[in-house]
Structure formats: C-alpha cells, structure tokens
Design a protein around this motif. Structure first.
Motif, PDB file in Angstrom:
ATOM      1  N   TYR A  25       0.700  -0.992   0.044  1.00 19.82           N
ATOM      2  CA  TYR A  25      -0.013   0.483  -0.408  1.00 19.82           C
ATOM      3  C   TYR A  25       0.648   1.106   0.440  1.00 19.82           C
ATOM      4  N   ALA A  26      -0.042   2.373  -1.165  1.00 21.66           N
ATOM      5  CA  ALA A  26       1.195   3.775  -1.078  1.00 21.66           C
ATOM      6  C   ALA A  26      -0.187   4.598  -0.498  1.00 21.66           C
ATOM      7  N   ILE A  27       0.570   5.777   0.502  1.00 17.14           N
ATOM      8  CA  ILE A  27      -1.199   6.058   1.929  1.00 17.14           C
ATOM      9  C   ILE A  27       0.406   7.435   1.918  1.00 17.14           C
ATOM     10  N   GLU A  28      -1.353   8.348   1.366  1.00 14.49           N
ATOM     11  CA  GLU A  28      -0.417   9.383   2.114  1.00 14.49           C
ATOM     12  C   GLU A  28      -0.630  10.257   3.646  1.00 14.49           C
ATOM     13  N   THR A  29       1.052  10.420   4.332  1.00 16.36           N
ATOM     14  CA  THR A  29       0.962  10.686   5.455  1.00 16.36           C
ATOM     15  C   THR A  29      -0.149  11.768   5.801  1.00 16.36           C
ATOM     16  N   ALA A  30      -0.052  13.169   5.271  1.00 14.94           N
ATOM     17  CA  ALA A  30      -0.888  13.816   5.958  1.00 14.94           C
ATOM     18  C   ALA A  30      -2.669  13.666   6.102  1.00 14.94           C
ATOM     19  N   ASN A  31      -3.202  12.597   5.426  1.00 18.23           N
ATOM     20  CA  ASN A  31      -3.951  12.262   5.799  1.00 18.23           C
ATOM     21  C   ASN A  31      -4.908  10.901   5.511  1.00 18.23           C
ATOM     22  N   GLY A  32      -3.918   9.945   5.616  1.00 17.72           N
ATOM     23  CA  GLY A  32      -4.113   8.520   5.757  1.00 17.72           C
ATOM     24  C   GLY A  32      -5.038   8.146   4.511  1.00 17.72           C
ATOM     25  N   LYS A  33      -5.277   8.907   2.979  1.00 17.06           N
ATOM     26  CA  LYS A  33      -5.939   8.630   2.396  1.00 17.06           C
ATOM     27  C   LYS A  33      -4.397   7.375   1.406  1.00 17.06           C
ATOM     28  N   LEU A  34      -5.374   6.082   0.382  1.00 18.16           N
ATOM     29  CA  LEU A  34      -4.658   5.301  -0.123  1.00 18.16           C
ATOM     30  C   LEU A  34      -4.830   6.615  -1.272  1.00 18.16           C
TER      31      LEU A  34
END
Lengths: 314, 645
Positions: free
Chosen positions: B601-610
C-alpha cells in the motif's frame, strides 16, 4: 570513569555515527534507521536568547516565579506550585520538575479552594508514582510508570477531588512534569504554557474557551477575541463532573529552553511580544517574572496574575 | 450539573407575596440571568384555581437609562401579546413595580425538554423528536414571518432556542417559553465562567442574529435530544465532530443529514428557512411511517445539499476499499528467488541486497533487477542485511552472521552464535550488533569478525537494535527492552507485557517501539521512562517509521496507525485487508507498507488516504525500502519487486 575511558578507546577512532548503509542514498529509506541526534554535547551560547539572562545552569533547572492578586480582585484564586529535584554523582538521577499554575473560579472562596485542591492533588498523585522509581537504582529492576499516564491519572484525581470537595467551584490547570529533558504537560482551561527558544515564542497549550473556538472557525479575529464580551467563557475546566478530557502534550526540551506557564491575568493583558521583550531585558528569571506581573498591573491588573519560568540546564 | 458558576443573589419574591393585588406568588419556577419566573395564582378568580406564570426582570440600568429600558420592555411585551400560535404561551398582562418589570402569561403545566432528556434513562424515540421538530419549525416559521399591524415584515428571532426553553405540555405538544426580552439588557459578564451557551450559532457571537440562527439552534437542540450530549459542556460548534448516529445508531441517516444541514457553520448552507426544514422533516416522517419494512437508513432523501452536509462528518478512518487514485501499478521489474522473501531489501552501491528462505543472499541491480551474484548460507534468511563500507552483513538461521563483499558476494568472515539468527544487524562504531535466538546480543568487530562482547537478554533477540554514539537499544521475545552502553553494560531496562520483535526507532532522543502486547511505546532514551503508549488491537511486529510529528506503524489488527508523537494519540488510521506486520517506509509525504493480504500500500501521510495499491502473489511481511523514488519489497510469492513510488 577510567573503565569508561578504556572502552571508549576500544571503539576508537570515534567517528560520527554511521547508519548501517553506505551513505545518504540509503538512509531515508531504511525503515529503522536512526535519525541524527541533536548534538547533546553542545551548549547554547550565552546570548542564544539574545537576552541579558545569565547562562543556564549546567546541571539543574533555573526557576523564577511571581504571583500577585492584581489591582481589582479582593483575593487570589490562582495557585502556583513548583517542585524540583536533582541528584548528581555516581548514577545521577534525571532532573525532576513539577510546575503547576491553576486559576480557580466559582465566586466566594470556591475558586481559591478548587485551584489549591487541584494543585495539591496532582502533586501528591504524580510524585507518589514517580519518586520511588526516580530514586531507585537505575540499573536495577525498576518499574517506571508511564509519564503521560501518571499525569493523566493525577489530573483525573484532581478532578475527582474538586468535584467532591468544591462541587460549585472549578479551576483551570496547566501542569508540567519534566524528567530529564522530557516534558509532559497536561492542560485544561485557559491558563497557558509557552516554550521560548532563542527568539521563538511558541504557545504549547490551546485555550478551552469560546473565543478560541470562534477564532479557529474564522468568526472573529485576535483583536475581536481580546475584547469579546464572552472572552472569559470556558467550555472545559477541572471539577465539572466525570469524564474530564485533558490535553496532554509531550515534548523534548533542548538545553537552555524556557518554559513559561501563566494564568490569563498575565497573557490577556500583556501581549506575547512584550513578554518576550521582558525576558530579553531581564537579568534573571525572577526579575523577568516580577516585571511581567508589573506589566499586567500597569495594564489595569483586573485579574490575579501568576507566572513561572523554568530554564532547562544548558 | 451546574454549567454557570456565577452565584445568583437571592432576590426572589417569597411565596405569599402578592403583586398588583392580584398575583399571589406560589413558588419559583426558575431563576434566570435577569430575575426569576414564578408560578402565581390569579386572585381575580376566587372560585377557581387559575395559575399564571409571572416573569420578572430586575432593571439594573442606572436611572437615566431606566425609562428607556421600561419603554423597550413594554414594546416587546406588546409584540408578544399580539402573537397567536398554539406553541406560544398567551400573554395576559404586564406591569412595572419598583425596579422590576413583570410579564404575566399562561402557565404551562409540563416538563421542559432538558429535564425530560435528563430524566429518561434511554435515548429518546426518533419519531417523537421528529414530531417536536416539525412543531418547532412551524412556530419558528410563524415568528420569522411576523408582520407589524400595518403589514410590514418584522421577523421575530427567538435567539435562545434550547431544550430548557421548550416545554412539553400535558397534551404532548411543544411550547416555547422564555422569550428573550431580558436578553437585550444583559450586562457584560465578569470573571471566568464555565459553560457556553452551547446552542447558539457562531455568527451570533459577532452580534448577528437572523432566522438562520434559530435554525442552527434547533439543529443543536435536536442533536442534544438525540445524543444526550449537552453542547454547553462540549467544545463549542463541535457538532460535526460528534455525528448523531455515532452516539445513537438508531437514528436514521436522513434525520442525521437534516440536523447536519441545520448545523452548518455558514448560515447560507443551512435550510433557507424554517419552512424548508419542516418540509424535509415531514418528508422523513412520511417515508418512515409509510415504509415500515424498509430498514432504517437505506433510502436517500432528495433534499438538495443534504449530502454535502453528510460529507463534512466523514470519519478520519480510511480503508483499502476506497478507490485508489492510481489503480494500476505495474512493477518496474520483478526478480524471482527460489523461496519466500520475508526479510527486507537494502539498497546501496546501485544494488539491492535481499535474503530469501532459499538460504541465499541476492545482489540485484537496482535499476533493472539483474542478478549480480548470490551467496548461499546454510539456513533461511528471515532478516534484513546491513551494508557498511562495501560489506554486506546478514544473519542466518544457520546460526551465523555472514560478512560478504558487496561487489562480488565473496565471504569475508562468519561469526557463530549459539542458536539461529532471526534478526537484522546494525553497524556502528566499527562493530556489528546483532541479536540471536541464543538470547544474546552480539557485538562483533567488523574488521576481524571476532566477538567484542555479548549481552545476555532474557529471551531471543529478533529485532534490529537502535544505536547512539554511546548506547544500544533493543527488545527481546519475553518483552524486556534494554538500554546498554557500548561495552555491553546495562543502563536501564523496561518491560512490555509481551515480546518485542519490532525494531526500535530513535528520534529526538525518544525510542519508539511496538510490542506483541499490541502497544506502541515511546521511551525516553536517557532514562528509560515511558512517555506514552498507544494501544492497537492486535500484536505489533511492525517497526515504526517517522515523518515529522507522525509515527507510522502497522499492527496485526490490519491497521496502519499514524500517531502524533507529541500527544501519543491517533492522527489517522488506514485499514488494510490483512495484518500489517511489515515496517512502513516514508518518502515525500507517502508511506509504503506491505500486508499479509498480499498487497503493498502507498498511503498519504497527511490524511491516511490510499494513493495506490499493488497486489503480489503472496503475503508481504517484507518491509519496503525506498531509494531514488523506487520502492523495493519482497513477497511470499518468492519475488522481489521494484515499484515506482
């Protein structure tokens, strides 16, 4: 110390710490790479605060405090509590500091009783849990309580004590525990904690007040908040029933950092810029605290004024 | 619980006092900011017991203002007397006496809704609340459309709608009490007070009052009635953070959406008027009574911007089922080993080094995945290699630590532990530090491959130690966590409830480590004191990564957690479809992690969105390594993958 030197020699030549890779290309991607440490050996230069303050103590906290009833109120509902401990020598103990400012409310003598009960209760519960571990042999089988949980349990106990002892009263509370260079701060209400490093002035706490929420929602400006008729309305305080929600902040404090805790009798009258200027001009933390109280009184002193400034060892 | 702390001077009239030779005070019904409200008996009806409510306003204005205050009071009393709505009590009389003004009105024998909600042990019934809400919209609509005698629009804003101002009369109808006459004269507050008004809209604190403000207050009232959460002791304007259905899942989605619309910060986003809100409620009532077989919450209400309001309460938890922004991920290259790749790759010198369960350590070119060499040990390689000064170090289940040249895979030396090595080495200060199942942490000279010392832990050591220039930190399988100096002497230790396989992360002199007890611990590296702990619901094998103030760590409960290191509290969590025992890697605002569900998985650290998801052919316990915008990671499907970050 001789043995330590021997083993230091064992690992010579002493080089800067290398990550288990071959250079910077690998470092950020190693999931458990160590992040470079601040240089713990360095000392802040004496003028790092660009102030007239003497350089910080090498080993212990330097503390200044001041408290005043102000120019209007008949009595003092603020409480100030400080505790510091040090043990130097073989197996030194990390420095211990406990600093509490509480601003009671509730009319008659309810406010001063609520704030006093809360401060005593926190100090009792926190120190009972911390002192035995702190004074134990560090290499032995020491059970060390969790710092944030110690402080949370202490504030919860204070809350119960105030609910039971002064049911019509309440208090704000900013309570800072420092072990070594680790700060754990618990906060309820509109007393405030600030960190001051060099010329950086950072408010650690967030007021649990109506106007703070209105500011965050963009409904009113800072200037409007300062004169808003409901600027003293809080939505959270110690002593208002079960389930008190507490803000807990942990921070590592760099050498020479100042921690300032004060009641709204100071911050609502004396702007941040003036507080910083007073620190720059002061020749000691005590002189700074006294000058801050004077500045609040010069501005009318409508409320009780309490301030404590702690400087980390350099 | 008292929400106002200012004491009220006891200036109330005593029972038996008679006003205007007509109204005999019986008892105090309530005490307000400007005076009391009494139940009184009207003595003009000697043969019948006729009760009235008498509202008192104590005029504290100075004498020069007093006359004006009385005039405004009389004008407003006249306005109220002209109102004619079943939910508004009748006004019978008003008069001034001394420094007080009095309003005589219909006495309502019932219970106010605040008392009602406090007295009920269970949540209120949605149907009843909807019925009251419709009645309230009706009366608000009446007030907001009020006209003067000569037909000029003169909207009346109630301005203080809240449960304690709403009476449920003996017929079960809602009645509005406490019209805000007194509010115009309230003096400025003195001293710190606890408890906000709770129900008032944000704009009211700027001095704006409008029909939209009453709609907000009605939304706030309905929220309180349905959740039993008193907004006066919650953070002001926090309704959207506390959705109705979170506290009371029995409430329909439609009603929650209506309440959310009424509670929008921006008045323009609320219902345009009380009539529109009433129509939405009537439509809801019709649907729920007409279609009893339909499960609650499956229908959509066609009400313009209701959906928009619902979105504002989106949960901070996201999950793998969300649509990824980049659905298709094709590997740059794939390198196939002969068995499972459980350990994590390391990149250096343009090469990727990875160990596999086929006993081999592989060196593969980072750019195109070509095999450069492989080095065979006599056991599985569950850990990760370390590379330092052109030497690759890796522990093997054959009990040995192997030192191999990075260029050619040529053996430099091996070092024997007394049991299999299932950990990863750390190189510092010219030594390799590595734990083994023999319970020891071994310090091995990098030049000679000889033991400098070893430190006995309480159980097998399977993590990679963290190191500073004078300390080592590591945990063991029985839960002890040790800080030792570089001569192997214990400085402090800490014990988790279960084993520590997770490798500690050291940042800003704080150690972060997960445990099989499900906790993430933050420990002061100098003293060993625990600063905070964060609870997940299953064991943690994952080692943490840090990005700014966010600590990222996976758990066997299928979640990737982002924890604020300053508070020890969750910032967001991301739900995968399987356990997250891999350790996250962070780069450029994105966190990468493998899952037992087979995905990376690659997830945005700012908001936890995939951001994207890549599915391999087997569980991924290997941890990603990031170099030059490429993610390298192994899988149980025997493959090493290179994925574009």
């Amino acid at each position: 110390m001789v043995v330590v030197e021997f083993f230091k020699n064992l690992f010579r030549p002493k080089e800067p710490l290398a990550a288990p890779g071959v250079g910077s290309a690998v470092r950020p991607s190693d999931p458990d790479a160590t992040v470079p440490l601040p240089d713990l050996g360095s000392r802040p230069s004496p003028d790092s605060l660009k102030s007239k303050l003497p350089p910080p103590s090498r080993s212990r906290f330097t503390v200044g405090t001041a408290q005043d009833v102000g120019m209007v109120r008949p009595h003092n509902e603020d409480v100030l509590l400080t505790f510091t401990g040090e043990l130097n020598g073989l197996e030194p103990m990390p420095n211990l500091g406990l600093f509490i400012v509480a601003d009671g409310m509730g009319g008659h003598s309810l406010g001063e009783r609520a704030s006093a009960l809360a401060a005593r209760s926190i100090a009792q519960v926190a120190l009972q849990q911390i002192l035995p571990s702190l004074l134990a042999d560090p290499a032995g089988d020491v059970e060390r309580p969790l710092l944030t949980e110690v402080m949370e349990s202490a504030v919860a106990a204070a809350n119960r004590t105030v609910v039971a002892g002064v049911p019509e009263g309440g208090t704000t509370l900013t309570s800072a525990l420092i072990i070594g260079d680790q700060l754990v701060l618990c906060h309820v209400g509109d007393t405030r904690g600030y960190l001051i490093t060099d010329n950086h002035f950072e408010q650690l706490t967030r007021d649990h007040s109506l106007v703070q929420r209105l500011k965050e929602l963009g409904q009113i400006t800072d200037d409007e908040a300062a004169v808003h008729p409901q600027r003293s309305v809080l939505y959270r305080a110690v002593g208002q029933g079960d389930g008190l929600e507490v803000d807990v902040i942990s921070r590592r404090l760099t050498p020479g950092t100042l921690l300032l805790i004060c009641s709204d009798g100071l911050w609502s009258l004396v702007p941040d810029t003036l507080l910083l200027e007073i620190i720059r001009q002061a020749t000691s933390l005590q002189a700074a605290c006294d000058a801050m109280v004077k500045a609040a009184n010069d501005a009318g002193g409508p409320d009780n004024i309490t301030v404590v400034i702690v400087q980390m060892p350099g | 619980m008292s929400t106002r702390m200012q004491g009220q001077g006891d200036s109330s009239l005593k029972p038996g006092a008679v006003l205007q030779n007509r109204y005999s005070i019986i008892r105090v019904l309530g005490v307000g900011g400007m005076g009391s409200v009494y139940q009184a008996r009207d003595l003009r009806f000697p043969n019948a017991t006729k009760f009235v409510a008498v509202k008192e306003i104590i005029n504290i204005a100075d004498p020069s203002m007093r006359e004006m205050v009385v005039r405004i009071f009389e004008r407003e009393a006249n306005t109220l007397a002209s109102l004619d709505h079943p939910a508004i009590p009748k006004i019978y009389d008003y008069f001034n006496q001394g420094d007080r003004s009095f309003l005589v009105m219909e006495f309502i024998d019932g219970k106010d809704l605040e008392t009602y909600v406090n007295d009920s042990s269970e949540m209120l019934n949605e149907e009843h609340v909807v019925e009251w809400a419709i009645e309230l919209c009706d009366v608000l609509s009446y007030l907001h459309n009020h006209k003067t005698k000569d037909s000029q629009a003169e909207p009346i804003i109630f301005r203080d709608l809240k449960p304690s101002n709403l009476m449920l009369d003996q017929h079960g109808s809602i009645r509005l009490i406490d019209f805000g006459i007194a509010r115009n004269y309230q003096a400025g507050q003195k001293g710190t007070m606890i408890g906000t008004e709770g129900y008032s809209p944000p704009e009211q604190y700027r001095g704006e009052s409008s029909p939209a403000g009453d709609i907000y207050a009605l939304g706030a009232t309905l929220h309180h009635l349905l959740t039993k959460q008193d907004p006066r002791i919650e953070p002001p304007f926090s309704f959207s953070e506390r959705p109705v259905r979170k506290a009371n899942p029995n409430v329909s989605m439609e009603l929650e959406a209506i309440i959310n619309t009424a509670l929008n910060y921006n008045p323009a986003d609320r219902f345009p008027n009380a009539q529109a809100m009433k129509e939405a409620l009537v439509a809801l009532r019709r649907r729920s009574s007409g279609m009893l077989s339909r499960p609650l919450g499956t229908g959509r209400l066609d009400l313009g911007n209701l959906g928009k309001a619902g979105e504002s309460t989106a949960s901070p938890t996201t999950s793998a089922s969300a649509t990824p922004a980049r659905a298709e991920v094709t590997p740059l290259w794939v390198f196939k080993c002969e068995d499972e790749v459980r350990g994590s790759p390391v990149v250096g010198n343009g090469l990727v080094f990875v160990g596999a369960y086929d006993n081999n350590l592989y060196a593969v070119t980072a750019a195109d995945g070509k095999l450069l060499w492989k080095y065979a040990t006599d056991g599985g390689l569950p850990g990760s290699p370390a590379i330092h000064q052109d030497i690759v170090y890796i522990g093997s289940e054959d009990r040995r630590l192997h030192a191999v040249s990075a260029k050619a895979g040529k053996l430099q030396w091996t070092y024997y532990a007394d049991a299999p090595i299932r950990s990863s080495p750390r190189v510092a200060e010219n030594h390799v530090f590595i734990g083994a199942d023999d319970h020891y942490l071994h310090a091995v000279n990098t030049a000679t491959g000889r033991k400098a010392w070893r430190f006995q832990a309480n159980d097998a050591v399977r993590c990679r130690p963290a190191v500073t220039n004078d300390r080592l930190f590591f945990g063991c399988e029985s839960g002890e966590f040790y800080a030792i100096d570089l001569r192997g002497e214990r400085k402090w230790h800490f014990k988790a409830k279960r084993g520590i396989t997770s490798s500690p992360l050291l940042a800003n002199n704080t150690l972060y480590v997960g445990s099989l007890d499900g906790m993430v611990y933050a420990l002061d590296a100098s003293s060993g004191w625990t600063i905070w702990r964060f609870r997940t619901n299953k064991p943690i094998l994952s080692s943490p990564a840090i990005d700014g103030n966010l600590l990222l760590i996976g758990s066997a409960d299928n979640y990737l957690y982002a924890v604020d290191v300053r508070t020890g509290r969750e910032a967001w969590k991301f739900q995968a479809e399987g356990q997250l025992n891999s350790s996250p890697a962070v780069g450029k605002g994105v966190v990468y992690i493998g899952s037992v569900d087979g995905s990376v998985y690659a997830i945005e650290t700012a908001n936890g969105k995939l951001r994207w998801r890549f599915k391999s052919g087997g569980p991924v316990t290997s941890s990603p390594t990031l170099a030059n915008d490429i993610v390298y990671i192994g899988s149980f499907d025997h493959c090493l993958y290179a994925l574009t970050a």
